[in-house]
Design a protein around this motif. Structure first.
Motif, PDB file in Angstrom:
ATOM      1  N   ILE A 101       0.989  -1.072  -0.054  1.00 51.63           N
ATOM      2  CA  ILE A 101      -0.105   0.082  -0.027  1.00 51.63           C
ATOM      3  C   ILE A 101       0.850   1.104  -0.083  1.00 51.63           C
ATOM      4  N   ALA A 102       0.533   2.366  -0.884  1.00 52.31           N
ATOM      5  CA  ALA A 102       1.147   3.491  -0.711  1.00 52.31           C
ATOM      6  C   ALA A 102       0.512   4.271   0.346  1.00 52.31           C
ATOM      7  N   ALA A 103       1.402   4.763   1.335  1.00 50.63           N
ATOM      8  CA  ALA A 103       1.039   5.476   2.400  1.00 50.63           C
ATOM      9  C   ALA A 103       1.453   6.970   2.402  1.00 50.63           C
ATOM     10  N   TYR A 104       0.550   7.724   2.826  1.00 50.17           N
ATOM     11  CA  TYR A 104       0.909   9.453   2.531  1.00 50.17           C
ATOM     12  C   TYR A 104       0.402   9.761   3.864  1.00 50.17           C
ATOM     13  N   VAL A 105       1.430  10.633   4.379  1.00 51.54           N
ATOM     14  CA  VAL A 105       1.184  11.386   5.685  1.00 51.54           C
ATOM     15  C   VAL A 105       1.501  12.910   5.456  1.00 51.54           C
TER      16      VAL A 105
END
Length: 349
Positions: free
Chosen positions: A233-237
Motif C-alpha cells: 500500500i502507498a501511504a501518505y502522511v
C-alpha cells in the motif's frame, strides 16, 4: 335506600376543574384555529420570520457549494462548520413551538431533510471488520506536547496497524521512537511528520507540498510503501498549512495550494491502493480539500471531531483512501496535544 350527598362544597371545585380544562382545550385549539387568536395571526400566518430562516438554513445545507469563495473564502468557512447548522434547526424548532407556528414547523422539514441527507448516514452502524482491514490512527501530537510518552501509549492502546504523527520536534522524537518501538518496529520520519507501522516499510521519501511563499526547510509530507500481509500500500502522511479565521474571512490560500500539490502527487501515484493520513486543517466538506476528496474515499461513519481538544468543533484530522473504504472513524481520548487523535478502519476491496 339511597342517600343524597350534599354537593355544596364540591360544586365549586368541579366548576374550577372544568374551567381549567376548558382553557387547555382553547389553548390547544388555537393551533388549528384558522381565524387567529388574541396575540394576532393564525398558526399558518404566525412565525413567517422563523419559516424564512428555516428555508435559508435548508438552502445553506443543500447548496453550500453555491456560496462564493471569492471574498474571504466565506464558502469554505461555512463548510468547516456545516454540521453545526443542525443546532440552528433545533433552536428554530424550539422557537416555532414557543410561537405556536404551524407554518414554521412545516418549513423546518426542509433543513431537517437536508441535514439528514448530508450527515444522517454517519450515525449508521458500520460493517463488521474483515480479515484484510487495517486499523489506523492519525494524530497531530503538537510541538508543545509536554507528555510525548503518555501520548504514544494512548495511541498504541488502540492497537492500530499504522500510526501517523505530525508536529514531531527533535526533542520529542526519541521518546516516540522508544515508546512505540516494541509494538511498531518499523517507522519513517521526514521533517515533522512520521509513520509507525507493524508491517515493513520501504521507499520512504519526503513529499514536496510546500506552497510558494513559505521559507525553505518546511517539510510536512511523507510517502512510503507499507508491505502488509495482503499486499503493498502507498501511504501518505501530510500536515497542510494552518488556516485562520479573521474579520475578513477565512485565510486558507496556503492550505488550498498545498492540498492541490498533495492531490497531484496522489493522482500520479502508480499503486492502486493508497491511504492518506494527516492533519489537513479542513473538513471533508470544505471545498479547499476538493483536490483530495475528489480522488479519495472519506470516512462513511462517525463525526470524530478532533479540534480543538478542549471543545472539538470540527474534524480536521483525516483518513482517506483510494481503492478502499474508510469505515467508522472515532476520536480517541485526549493526550497532551491540542488535537484529539482519531482512529479509523480501512477495508480493502
Amino acid at each position: 335506600m339511597v342517600e343524597q350527598v350534599d354537593s355544596g362544597t364540591t360544586a365549586p371545585v368541579r366548576a374550577g376543574v372544568a374551567r381549567r380544562a376548558g382553557r387547555r382545550v382553547v389553548r390547544w385549539a388555537r393551533w388549528g384555529d384558522a381565524t387567529g387568536d388574541a396575540r394576532g395571526g393564525s398558526p399558518w400566518t404566525r412565525g413567517r420570520v422563523l419559516a424564512a430562516l428555516a428555508v435559508l438554513t435548508a438552502g445553506l445545507l443543500a447548496f453550500h457549494r453555491v456560496v462564493p469563495n471569492s471574498v474571504g473564502h466565506v464558502g469554505s468557512l461555512l463548510e468547516e462548520f456545516l454540521p453545526w447548522l443542525g443546532v440552528v434547526v433545533v433552536v428554530l424548532l424550539g422557537l416555532a413551538l414557543l410561537r405556536r407556528s404551524a407554518l414554521a414547523l412545516v418549513a423546518l422539514l426542509l433543513p431537517v431533510a437536508a441535514w439528514t441527507y448530508l450527515f444522517g448516514e454517519l450515525f449508521l452502524p458500520g460493517a463488521e471488520p474483515g480479515p484484510r482491514d487495517l486499523v489506523v490512527v492519525q494524530h497531530n501530537v503538537s510541538d508543545e506536547n509536554a507528555d510525548p510518552e503518555g501520548t504514544a501509549r494512548t495511541l498504541a492502546g488502540a492497537e492500530p496497524d499504522l500510526i501517523a504523527l505530525e508536529e514531531l520536534v527533535p526533542t520529542a522524537l526519541p521518546v516516540y521512537e522508544q515508546t512505540l518501538a516494541p509494538d511498531y518496529p518499523y517507522h519513517a520520519v521526514r521533517g515533522t511528520v512520521g509513520l509507525w507501522s507493524k508491517h515493513p516499510l520501504a521507499d520512504a521519501r519526503p513529499l514536496d507540498i510546500k506552497p510558494r511563499g513559505i521559507a525553505e526547510g518546511w517539510n510536512r509530507g511523507l510517502r512510503t510503501t507499507v508491505r502488509t500481509p495482503h499486499g503493498e500500500i502507498a501511504a501518505y502522511v501530510a500536515h497542510l498549512p494552518s488556516v485562520r479565521v479573521r474579520a475578513s474571512g477565512l485565510a486558507s490560500s496556503w492550505r488550498d495550494e498545498s492540498a492541490g500539490l498533495l492531490g497531484e502527487a496522489i493522482a500520479a501515484e502508480k499503486r492502486d491502493r493508497v491511504i492518506l493520513l494527516g492533519d489537513l486543517n479542513g473538513t471533508v466538506d470544505d471545498r479547499g480539500l476538493t483536490p483530495l476528496t475528489s480522488r479519495m474515499n472519506v470516512a462513511e461513519r462517525g463525526f470524530a471531531f478532533s479540534f480543538p481538544a478542549g471543545f472539538p468543533l470540527a474534524r480536521i484530522d483525516q483518513v482517506m483512501a483510494r481503492s478502499a473504504t474508510v469505515g467508522d472513524i472515532r476520536a480517541l481520548p485526549a493526550t497532551g496535544s491540542d488535537h484529539l487523535p482519531v482512529a479509523a478502519r480501512v477495508a480493502w476491496g
